[in-house]
Design an enzyme around this catalytic site. Structure first.
Site, PDB file in Angstrom:
ATOM      1  N   LYS A 174       0.708  -0.783  -0.218  1.00  0.00           N
ATOM      2  CA  LYS A 174      -0.150   0.016   0.164  1.00  0.00           C
ATOM      3  C   LYS A 174       0.702   1.630  -0.109  1.00  0.00           C
ATOM      4  O   LYS A 174       1.528   1.259   0.951  1.00  0.00           O
ATOM      5  CB  LYS A 174      -1.131  -0.206   0.927  1.00  0.00           C
ATOM      6  N   GLU A 249      10.766   1.811   9.618  1.00  0.00           N
ATOM      7  CA  GLU A 249      11.707   2.724   9.323  1.00  0.00           C
ATOM      8  C   GLU A 249      11.124   3.789  10.072  1.00  0.00           C
ATOM      9  O   GLU A 249       9.656   3.929   9.219  1.00  0.00           O
ATOM     10  CB  GLU A 249      11.857   2.496   8.159  1.00  0.00           C
ATOM     11  N   CYS A 283      13.311  11.487   5.463  1.00  0.00           N
ATOM     12  CA  CYS A 283      13.378  11.651   6.798  1.00  0.00           C
ATOM     13  C   CYS A 283      14.868  11.625   7.077  1.00  0.00           C
ATOM     14  O   CYS A 283      15.354  11.423   8.495  1.00  0.00           O
ATOM     15  CB  CYS A 283      13.002   9.498   7.448  1.00  0.00           C
ATOM     16  N   GLU A 384       9.442  15.994  14.965  1.00  0.00           N
ATOM     17  CA  GLU A 384       9.587  16.011  14.250  1.00  0.00           C
ATOM     18  C   GLU A 384       9.321  17.083  13.101  1.00  0.00           C
ATOM     19  O   GLU A 384       7.164  17.218  13.032  1.00  0.00           O
ATOM     20  CB  GLU A 384       9.837  14.755  13.166  1.00  0.00           C
TER      21      GLU A 384
HETATM   22  P1  NDP Z   1       2.967   7.858   8.213  1.00  0.00           P
HETATM   23  O1  NDP Z   1       3.120   6.962   9.003  1.00  0.00           O
HETATM   24  O2  NDP Z   1       0.825   8.818   8.372  1.00  0.00           O
HETATM   25  O3  NDP Z   1       2.259   7.340   6.782  1.00  0.00           O
HETATM   26  C1  NDP Z   1       2.484   6.243   6.508  1.00  0.00           C
HETATM   27  C2  NDP Z   1       1.798   5.562   5.788  1.00  0.00           C
HETATM   28  O4  NDP Z   1       1.109   4.378   6.601  1.00  0.00           O
HETATM   29  C3  NDP Z   1       0.970   5.136   4.290  1.00  0.00           C
HETATM   30  O5  NDP Z   1       1.494   4.566   3.445  1.00  0.00           O
HETATM   31  C4  NDP Z   1       0.090   5.561   5.740  1.00  0.00           C
HETATM   32  O6  NDP Z   1      -1.225   5.913   4.939  1.00  0.00           O
HETATM   33  C5  NDP Z   1      -0.106   4.173   6.383  1.00  0.00           C
HETATM   34  N1  NDP Z   1      -0.936   3.943   7.904  1.00  0.00           N
HETATM   35  C6  NDP Z   1      -1.237   6.046   8.233  1.00  0.00           C
HETATM   36  N2  NDP Z   1      -1.667   4.843   9.821  1.00  0.00           N
HETATM   37  C7  NDP Z   1      -1.457   3.721   9.409  1.00  0.00           C
HETATM   38  C8  NDP Z   1      -1.962   1.940  10.027  1.00  0.00           C
HETATM   39  N3  NDP Z   1      -3.265   1.925  10.834  1.00  0.00           N
HETATM   40  N4  NDP Z   1      -2.257   1.391  10.014  1.00  0.00           N
HETATM   41  C9  NDP Z   1      -1.538   0.911   8.381  1.00  0.00           C
HETATM   42  N5  NDP Z   1      -1.245   1.708   8.008  1.00  0.00           N
HETATM   43  C10 NDP Z   1      -1.087   3.272   7.959  1.00  0.00           C
HETATM   44  O7  NDP Z   1       3.856   9.065   7.507  1.00  0.00           O
HETATM   45  P2  NDP Z   1       3.775   9.582   6.319  1.00  0.00           P
HETATM   46  O8  NDP Z   1       2.856   8.824   5.058  1.00  0.00           O
HETATM   47  O9  NDP Z   1       3.017  11.233   7.436  1.00  0.00           O
HETATM   48  O10 NDP Z   1       5.304   9.621   6.156  1.00  0.00           O
HETATM   49  C11 NDP Z   1       5.824  10.985   6.630  1.00  0.00           C
HETATM   50  C12 NDP Z   1       7.035  10.050   8.113  1.00  0.00           C
HETATM   51  O11 NDP Z   1       7.229   8.904   7.489  1.00  0.00           O
HETATM   52  C13 NDP Z   1       8.068  10.680   8.607  1.00  0.00           C
HETATM   53  O12 NDP Z   1       7.436  10.697  10.350  1.00  0.00           O
HETATM   54  C14 NDP Z   1       9.313  10.657   8.049  1.00  0.00           C
HETATM   55  O13 NDP Z   1      10.501  10.369   9.009  1.00  0.00           O
HETATM   56  C15 NDP Z   1       9.105   8.605   7.772  1.00  0.00           C
HETATM   57  N6  NDP Z   1      10.127   8.357   7.004  1.00  0.00           N
HETATM   58  C16 NDP Z   1      10.542   7.857   7.080  1.00  0.00           C
HETATM   59  C17 NDP Z   1      12.040   6.665   7.169  1.00  0.00           C
HETATM   60  C18 NDP Z   1      12.948   6.054   7.337  1.00  0.00           C
HETATM   61  O14 NDP Z   1      13.320   5.282   5.970  1.00  0.00           O
HETATM   62  N7  NDP Z   1      13.143   5.938   8.547  1.00  0.00           N
HETATM   63  C19 NDP Z   1      12.168   7.394   4.903  1.00  0.00           C
HETATM   64  C20 NDP Z   1      10.864   7.951   4.802  1.00  0.00           C
HETATM   65  C21 NDP Z   1       9.761   8.919   5.608  1.00  0.00           C
HETATM   66  P3  NDP Z   1      -1.756   7.040   4.089  1.00  0.00           P
HETATM   67  O15 NDP Z   1      -0.696   7.820   3.943  1.00  0.00           O
HETATM   68  O16 NDP Z   1      -3.132   6.395   3.533  1.00  0.00           O
HETATM   69  O17 NDP Z   1      -2.777   7.721   6.113  1.00  0.00           O
END
Ligand code: NDP
Length: 481
Positions: A174, A249, A283, A384
């Site tokens: 997803k 991650e 990130c 963050e």
């Molecule tokens: P989110 O945690 O909001 O979402 C990440 C993914 O998880 C999306 O596909 C989201 O769907 C999905 N999701 C949300 N809620 C749930 C749930 N309850 N169960 C399963 N899946 C769920 O993060 P963001 O998309 O806002 O991304 C930004 C974040 O990602 C920042 O904190 C950043 O630091 C981190 N990040 C970390 C990296 C690493 O390698 N450590 C690299 C890149 C980013 P939907 O978008 O539809 O809500």
């Protein structure tokens, strides 16, 4: 208006409930497409397809898997311009960045794991004196879930999918609901490359329903997730009672530590990039800049001057350095953090405001922002922001710099600028992060372990670490006479 569909069992299908979500173009704030608002029924359909494909795919020779992954990489490269345009439109990032980084890296992910799987080996241990030999079988897990965020959409989506399928698993993936487009286009590419039906299933929708259904599915035995720390903690709580394998991650608040003995020009140029690349929505961006007191004022002047030259503009313009943020709500979050910083005594040295780009007045543009702070405990230094906002403050000694760098709940990456070898080794050993860059930033070698410590996650991806995550180790002990 383009309708994105789910990719299940090699076919593009509507969501079972026929419910749709709007997809926005961040550069102008307009709705330009719709995506499925998938539910647990769609995940069940995807699971059945993946489960049916598993027996054959897990027994497909490594040579064949490798060839198919290489073909996917080749097709991504062939469609570079088309995919970069789609990524830029969907995410708001400059098209130059999508062309130079995002899409080539998506191709590299497939090519890397196409090669890596042919070199992946397991251990054997001769139990000397006991007349026994042990060897480790590394078997694919079965059906696994891959959930990725919006900041580097195809880059991070494929970073999970490529090792998962290379290792013989079938995948339900997803993408973020905010940036679904290139994930959708990947389905077509996989079909063209001859990936058997059901090996990769891409289901679109909200995190809290579609993503949650993947995490809750009792037979999806491993979840690779990249996203926010709070979401990661929630996923861990849901998955733990089912004993799922988890790779998380998560977020970061990365220190960028600058000593006076560094190569100043290289540091300055790289710090502009490590602060504001992709609108600061990586990130790994260095969002807390700590500068040795003896060069603090010089750095402040030069850094502010360089950052003021960055062009905020439409993502398709060649001159654009800073494109649009991903969504209106994200822009509002970023803006709110500037206010929080000011209320806490932070001084905005440049930026801090929303930008109106002529012709695209409803787009989500924000100035690259530098805030001078006095204390690392302020919220802007502890939480963050994930946008084009960095803070800076000075330090006097190595001990102080190390203490400031580690004084945060996150532990993803750190950057160190120095030419002192002893200092390099001391910091490398003592920084509480999964990655330390010395005199560079975001130089990636895909063989290396990638991931964070503390609130930045658990587990490592990249190289053989990813193949280990996506396989189950089984010990076989053979006794002989
Ligand atoms: P989110 O945690 O909001 O979402 C990440 C993914 O998880 C999306 O596909 C989201 O769907 C999905 N999701 C949300 N809620 C749930 C749930 N309850 N169960 C399963 N899946 C769920 O993060 P963001 O998309 O806002 O991304 C930004 C974040 O990602 C920042 O904190 C950043 O630091 C981190 N990040 C970390 C990296 C690493 O390698 N450590 C690299 C890149 C980013 P939907 O978008 O539809 O809500």
């Amino acid at each position: 208006m383009q309708k994105i569909k789910n990719y299940i069992n090699g076919e593009f299908v509507n969501p079972i409930n026929n419910n749709w979500l709007d997809n926005y173009n961040p550069s102008n704030g307009e709705i330009y497409g719709q995506i499925p608002n998938s539910t647990v029924e769609d995940i069940d359909l995807a699971y059945n397809a993946a489960q049916s494909a598993f027996s054959q795919w897990s027994n497909t020779t490594l040579g064949t898997r490798s060839k198919i992954l290489s073909k996917i990489a080749e097709l991504i490269k062939e469609k570079l311009d088309f995919l970069a345009e789609a990524e830029s439109k969907d995410n708001g990032k400059p098209i130059s960045l999508a062309t130079a980084i995002d899409i080539p890296r998506a191709a590299a992910n497939f090519q890397f794991f196409a090669n890596a799987i042919t070199q992946f080996a397991s251990e054997s241990h001769e139990s000397v004196g006991l007349d026994a030999v042990n060897f480790t079988l590394r078997q694919p897990i079965g059906v696994v879930g891959c959930i990725s965020p919006w900041n580097l959409p195809l880059y991070l989506f494929t970073w999970k999918i490529a090792p998962a399928i290379a290792a013989g698993n079938c995948v339900i993936a997803k993408p973020s609901e905010v940036t679904p487009m290139t994930a959708y286009l990947l389905g077509e590419i996989c079909t063209e490359a001859g990936l058997p039906k059901g090996v990769l299933n891409i289901v679109h929708g909200l995190g809290t329903t579609t993503g949650q259904a993947i995490v809750e599915h009792p037979n999806i035995k491993a979840i690779s997730f990249t996203g926010g720390t709070q979401t990661g903690a929630h996923i861990a709580r849901v998955a733990a009672p089912m004993f799922k394998k988890l790779s998380l991650e998560l977020g970061g608040k990365n220190p960028n530590i600058i000593f006076a003995d560094c190569d100043y020009d290289k540091m300055l140029e790289t710090t502009v990039r490590s602060s504001f690349a992709n609108q600061g929505q990586i990130c790994l961006c260095g969002s807390r800049i700590f500068v040795e007191a003896s060069i603090y004022e010089k750095f402040k002047k030069d850094f502010v001057q360089k950052v003021k030259q960055l062009q905020v503009g439409h993502p398709s313009e060649k001159s654009t350095n800073i494109g649009a943020l991903v969504s209106r709500s994200h822009l509002e979050k970023v803006e709110s953090y500037v206010k929080i910083a000011e209320d806490e005594g932070g001084k905005v040295l440049c930026g801090g405001l929303e930008v109106t780009v002529p012709g695209y007045e409803n787009g989500y543009y924000f100035q690259p922002t530098i805030i001078e702070v006095q204390d690392n405990s302020c919220r802007i230094n502890q939480e963050e922001v994930f946008g084009p906002v960095v803070t800076m403050m000075s330090f006097k000694t190595d001990e102080e710099a190390l203490q400031l760098a580690n004084d945060v709940t996150y532990g993803l990456s750190a950057t160190l600028w120095t030419n002192n070898l002893n200092r390099t080794m001391q910091f490398s050993k003592q920084l509480q992060t999964g990655i330390v860059w010395v005199n560079t930033w975001m130089l990636r070698d895909l063989r290396t372990p990638f991931g964070g410590s503390k609130a930045s996650g658990v587990g490592r991806e990249g190289g053989f670490e990813a193949l280990r995550f996506f396989t189950e180790a089984k010990n076989i002990c053979i006794k002989y006479e």
